[in-house]
Write a protein that holds these residues in place. Sequence first.
Motif, PDB file in Angstrom:
ATOM      1  N   GLY A  34       0.729  -1.117  -0.054  1.00  0.00           N
ATOM      2  CA  GLY A  34       0.062  -0.055   0.014  1.00  0.00           C
ATOM      3  C   GLY A  34       0.711   1.213  -0.077  1.00  0.00           C
ATOM      4  N   GLY A  35       2.128   1.099  -0.118  1.00  0.00           N
ATOM      5  CA  GLY A  35       2.879   2.216  -0.059  1.00  0.00           C
ATOM      6  C   GLY A  35       2.513   3.382  -1.525  1.00  0.00           C
ATOM      7  N   THR A  36       2.177   2.931  -2.289  1.00  0.00           N
ATOM      8  CA  THR A  36       1.806   3.861  -3.483  1.00  0.00           C
ATOM      9  C   THR A  36       0.496   4.846  -3.051  1.00  0.00           C
ATOM     10  N   PHE A  37       0.059   4.401  -1.735  1.00  0.00           N
ATOM     11  CA  PHE A  37      -1.181   5.276  -1.461  1.00  0.00           C
ATOM     12  C   PHE A  37      -0.572   6.668  -0.621  1.00  0.00           C
ATOM     13  N   LEU A  38       0.851   6.573  -0.310  1.00  0.00           N
ATOM     14  CA  LEU A  38       1.446   7.752   0.134  1.00  0.00           C
ATOM     15  C   LEU A  38       2.247   8.333  -1.021  1.00  0.00           C
ATOM     16  N   THR A  39       3.044   7.626  -1.720  1.00  0.00           N
ATOM     17  CA  THR A  39       3.914   8.171  -2.673  1.00  0.00           C
ATOM     18  C   THR A  39       3.160   9.100  -3.753  1.00  0.00           C
ATOM     19  N   PHE A  40       2.318   8.571  -4.381  1.00  0.00           N
ATOM     20  CA  PHE A  40       1.579   9.301  -5.561  1.00  0.00           C
ATOM     21  C   PHE A  40       1.032  10.444  -5.063  1.00  0.00           C
ATOM     22  N   PRO A  41       0.099  10.419  -4.167  1.00  0.00           N
ATOM     23  CA  PRO A  41      -0.626  11.605  -3.607  1.00  0.00           C
ATOM     24  C   PRO A  41       0.570  12.907  -3.028  1.00  0.00           C
ATOM     25  N   ALA A  42       1.580  12.294  -2.388  1.00  0.00           N
ATOM     26  CA  ALA A  42       2.551  13.236  -1.952  1.00  0.00           C
ATOM     27  C   ALA A  42       2.912  14.185  -3.276  1.00  0.00           C
ATOM     28  N   LEU A  43       3.227  13.210  -4.012  1.00  0.00           N
ATOM     29  CA  LEU A  43       3.981  13.990  -5.278  1.00  0.00           C
ATOM     30  C   LEU A  43       3.068  14.836  -6.028  1.00  0.00           C
ATOM     31  N   VAL A  44       1.774  14.575  -6.102  1.00  0.00           N
ATOM     32  CA  VAL A  44       0.691  15.580  -6.492  1.00  0.00           C
ATOM     33  C   VAL A  44       0.614  16.856  -5.750  1.00  0.00           C
ATOM     34  N   LEU A  45       0.586  16.427  -4.300  1.00  0.00           N
ATOM     35  CA  LEU A  45       0.282  17.574  -3.163  1.00  0.00           C
ATOM     36  C   LEU A  45       1.417  18.413  -3.518  1.00  0.00           C
ATOM     37  N   THR A  46       2.772  18.080  -4.002  1.00  0.00           N
ATOM     38  CA  THR A  46       3.839  19.196  -4.159  1.00  0.00           C
ATOM     39  C   THR A  46       3.791  20.000  -5.373  1.00  0.00           C
ATOM     40  N   GLY A  47       2.624  19.336  -6.264  1.00  0.00           N
ATOM     41  CA  GLY A  47       2.388  20.263  -7.512  1.00  0.00           C
ATOM     42  C   GLY A  47       2.825  19.588  -8.692  1.00  0.00           C
ATOM     43  N   MET A  48       3.222  18.385  -8.484  1.00  0.00           N
ATOM     44  CA  MET A  48       3.860  17.617  -9.902  1.00  0.00           C
ATOM     45  C   MET A  48       2.394  17.286 -10.688  1.00  0.00           C
ATOM     46  N   PRO A  49       2.526  17.412 -11.867  1.00  0.00           N
ATOM     47  CA  PRO A  49       1.307  16.867 -12.868  1.00  0.00           C
ATOM     48  C   PRO A  49       1.253  15.313 -12.623  1.00  0.00           C
ATOM     49  N   PRO A  50      -0.342  15.141 -12.573  1.00  0.00           N
ATOM     50  CA  PRO A  50      -0.484  13.729 -12.113  1.00  0.00           C
ATOM     51  C   PRO A  50       0.299  12.374 -12.938  1.00  0.00           C
ATOM     52  N   VAL A  51       0.415  12.672 -14.179  1.00  0.00           N
ATOM     53  CA  VAL A  51       1.252  11.506 -15.029  1.00  0.00           C
ATOM     54  C   VAL A  51       2.540  11.552 -14.745  1.00  0.00           C
ATOM     55  N   ALA A  52       3.208  12.711 -14.436  1.00  0.00           N
ATOM     56  CA  ALA A  52       4.672  12.558 -14.221  1.00  0.00           C
ATOM     57  C   ALA A  52       4.596  12.068 -12.616  1.00  0.00           C
ATOM     58  N   ALA A  53       3.786  12.663 -11.525  1.00  0.00           N
ATOM     59  CA  ALA A  53       3.643  11.945 -10.306  1.00  0.00           C
ATOM     60  C   ALA A  53       3.570  10.324 -10.324  1.00  0.00           C
ATOM     61  N   ASN A  54       2.793   9.673 -10.889  1.00  0.00           N
ATOM     62  CA  ASN A  54       2.659   8.499 -11.375  1.00  0.00           C
ATOM     63  C   ASN A  54       3.991   7.689 -11.851  1.00  0.00           C
ATOM     64  N   ALA A  55       4.805   8.281 -12.689  1.00  0.00           N
ATOM     65  CA  ALA A  55       5.791   7.800 -12.985  1.00  0.00           C
ATOM     66  C   ALA A  55       7.003   7.812 -12.261  1.00  0.00           C
ATOM     67  N   THR A  56       7.176   9.013 -11.315  1.00  0.00           N
ATOM     68  CA  THR A  56       8.193   9.168 -10.360  1.00  0.00           C
ATOM     69  C   THR A  56       7.804   8.480  -9.255  1.00  0.00           C
ATOM     70  N   SER A  57       6.721   8.198  -9.005  1.00  0.00           N
ATOM     71  CA  SER A  57       6.297   7.172  -7.887  1.00  0.00           C
ATOM     72  C   SER A  57       6.632   5.780  -8.181  1.00  0.00           C
ATOM     73  N   ALA A  58       6.480   5.233  -9.309  1.00  0.00           N
ATOM     74  CA  ALA A  58       6.948   4.069  -9.684  1.00  0.00           C
ATOM     75  C   ALA A  58       8.101   3.817  -9.502  1.00  0.00           C
ATOM     76  N   VAL A  59       9.269   4.938  -9.759  1.00  0.00           N
ATOM     77  CA  VAL A  59      10.725   4.757  -9.653  1.00  0.00           C
ATOM     78  C   VAL A  59      10.767   4.618  -8.030  1.00  0.00           C
ATOM     79  N   ALA A  60      10.277   5.262  -7.353  1.00  0.00           N
ATOM     80  CA  ALA A  60      10.259   5.436  -5.715  1.00  0.00           C
ATOM     81  C   ALA A  60      10.274   4.129  -5.180  1.00  0.00           C
TER      82      ALA A  60
END
Length: 249
Positions: A23-49
Amino acid sequence: MPDLLILIAAAFAAGVLNTLAGGGTFLTFPALVLTGMPPVAANATSAVAVLPGYAGGMAGYRRELGTLPSAQLLHQAGTALAGGLAGAGLLLVTPDTAFTRIVPALMLVATLAFAFGESLRTRLAGTNTTGPLANTAGLFLVCVYGGYFNGGLGIMLLALFALQGMTRLHTMNGLKTAVSLIVSAISVTAFALAGLVAWTPALAMMAAATAGGYLGAPLARALPDRVVRGAIIATGAIMTAIFALRALG
């Protein structure tokens, strides 16, 4: 710097969650979006994390994977590779506006998979009601989902393997981790080549998630499973509601 600290904290907590139950994606993806990253890029960056956790998990299940026929492993690896690449390609052609509308449904699917996946896996264990073609098609579709949005992938794979007749949980976990690693690696490669990954936060989050995963092991042994699962399901439900409100607004 405040944004980076938020992302490091989210990734560390995600590493802990993934060690506890997932369930870690429940935190990494929303955190990236919260900081202003576009959703598609946030999803890609979360996958790397979250990628390093799969590599470590696969190494830990070497013995269990060694009990499976080589032909089966190669077939499933090829299917996972094709599905992950198809899912990543689908994400690459999805505009941010469309992805923003899709995210609540994806989060809901991941939350429901986490909430009911274990009971579904138990009920399906040893049923083996599908044939080779259906098994391949099922794995391909789940891997397409994983390449597009990683949340809940492991739970879906466990339920799928149970439906296919597998009963040994450790072997299923090993295969789940191997398939997840392949799907994540090919999707991350596609995202990186497309220039979607924000590497500075991604690398910091990778390090934090790895540390969280390591330090989460003692916590996993101490906390009751029901408490952990309840907290993760609640987190998924809250994030689903937040993204639904964002999409409607």
